[in-house]
Design a protein around this motif. Structure first.
Motif, PDB file in Angstrom:
ATOM      1  N   ASP A   1      36.865  50.993  40.115  1.00  0.00           N
ATOM      2  CA  ASP A   1      38.356  51.712  40.180  1.00  0.00           C
ATOM      3  C   ASP A   1      38.424  51.710  41.917  1.00  0.00           C
ATOM      4  O   ASP A   1      39.548  51.131  41.630  1.00  0.00           O
ATOM      5  CB  ASP A   1      37.996  53.243  40.020  1.00  0.00           C
ATOM      6  CG  ASP A   1      38.307  54.064  38.524  1.00  0.00           C
ATOM      7  OD1 ASP A   1      38.104  52.738  37.793  1.00  0.00           O
ATOM      8  OD2 ASP A   1      37.798  54.902  38.601  1.00  0.00           O
TER       9      ASP A   1
ATOM     10  N   LYS B   1      40.023  48.189  41.702  1.00  0.00           N
ATOM     11  CA  LYS B   1      41.051  47.609  41.047  1.00  0.00           C
ATOM     12  C   LYS B   1      42.589  48.504  42.069  1.00  0.00           C
ATOM     13  O   LYS B   1      43.312  47.590  41.408  1.00  0.00           O
ATOM     14  CB  LYS B   1      40.813  48.370  39.435  1.00  0.00           C
ATOM     15  CG  LYS B   1      40.102  47.308  39.162  1.00  0.00           C
ATOM     16  CD  LYS B   1      40.052  48.293  37.606  1.00  0.00           C
ATOM     17  CE  LYS B   1      39.290  46.612  36.175  1.00  0.00           C
ATOM     18  NZ  LYS B   1      39.295  47.710  35.015  1.00  0.00           N
ATOM     19  N   ASN B   2      42.760  49.248  42.710  1.00  0.00           N
ATOM     20  CA  ASN B   2      42.967  50.407  43.385  1.00  0.00           C
ATOM     21  C   ASN B   2      43.840  49.514  44.320  1.00  0.00           C
ATOM     22  O   ASN B   2      44.535  50.428  45.192  1.00  0.00           O
ATOM     23  CB  ASN B   2      43.195  51.336  43.281  1.00  0.00           C
ATOM     24  CG  ASN B   2      43.150  52.057  41.478  1.00  0.00           C
ATOM     25  OD1 ASN B   2      43.723  51.643  40.541  1.00  0.00           O
ATOM     26  ND2 ASN B   2      42.089  53.261  41.246  1.00  0.00           N
TER      27      ASN B   2
ATOM     28  N   ILE C   1      35.016  42.451  35.808  1.00  0.00           N
ATOM     29  CA  ILE C   1      36.229  42.956  35.124  1.00  0.00           C
ATOM     30  C   ILE C   1      37.653  41.640  35.087  1.00  0.00           C
ATOM     31  O   ILE C   1      37.610  40.819  35.762  1.00  0.00           O
ATOM     32  CB  ILE C   1      36.906  43.760  35.976  1.00  0.00           C
ATOM     33  CG1 ILE C   1      36.802  42.982  37.369  1.00  0.00           C
ATOM     34  CG2 ILE C   1      36.355  45.056  36.171  1.00  0.00           C
ATOM     35  CD1 ILE C   1      37.657  43.885  38.871  1.00  0.00           C
TER      36      ILE C   1
ATOM     37  N   GLU D   1      41.563  40.261  35.821  1.00  0.00           N
ATOM     38  CA  GLU D   1      42.034  40.594  37.051  1.00  0.00           C
ATOM     39  C   GLU D   1      42.955  39.668  36.961  1.00  0.00           C
ATOM     40  O   GLU D   1      43.258  38.110  36.347  1.00  0.00           O
ATOM     41  CB  GLU D   1      41.078  40.232  38.457  1.00  0.00           C
ATOM     42  CG  GLU D   1      41.381  40.903  39.009  1.00  0.00           C
ATOM     43  CD  GLU D   1      40.394  41.140  40.026  1.00  0.00           C
ATOM     44  OE1 GLU D   1      40.679  41.635  41.187  1.00  0.00           O
ATOM     45  OE2 GLU D   1      39.661  39.860  40.912  1.00  0.00           O
TER      46      GLU D   1
END
Length: 113
Positions: free
Chosen positions: A48, A51-52, A109, A111
């Motif tokens: 998290d 990603k942020n 993940i 992107e």
């Protein structure tokens, strides 16, 4: 007629070291499993933060938790790997896996580019 009272004590003394080694090995294995699940939960938080794009928070969290982060980027995918070590106490397990056991959890993940 002889008494058998001492026989149980001798058997107990012979079995006690083996029993204690099994108990300590079980505790070590349970500790490794617990740390792996704990690291999985930390991985959610790290992903998290990644990603942020909260790099400062991410670095502070990694330093605070004393874990290592590794990123492998391939095209639009990034593999996030968290690594932690745990000490092994049981002599039997030390001979098999060494003094420290490396725990590693991964998540891939996507992107957008």
């Amino acid at each position: 007629m002889r008494s058998n009272k001492g026989q149980a004590l001798i058997e107990f003394i012979l079995i006690l070291p083996l029993f204690l080694m099994i108990v300590i090995a079980t505790i070590d294995i349970a500790n490794i499993i617990y740390k792996k699940y704990s690291l999985e939960a930390k991985l959610d938080y790290v992903v998290d933060l990644y990603k942020n794009e909260s790099e400062l928070k991410l670095n502070n969290y990694l330093k605070e938790e004393n874990i290592t982060l590794s990123l492998n980027k391939k095209n639009a995918y990034t593999e996030v790997i968290l690594i932690d070590n745990t000490k092994v106490q049981a002599p039997i397990i030390k001979k098999i896996i060494g003094n420290n056991y490396k725990i590693e959890v991964k998540r891939t993940i996507y992107e957008k580019q």
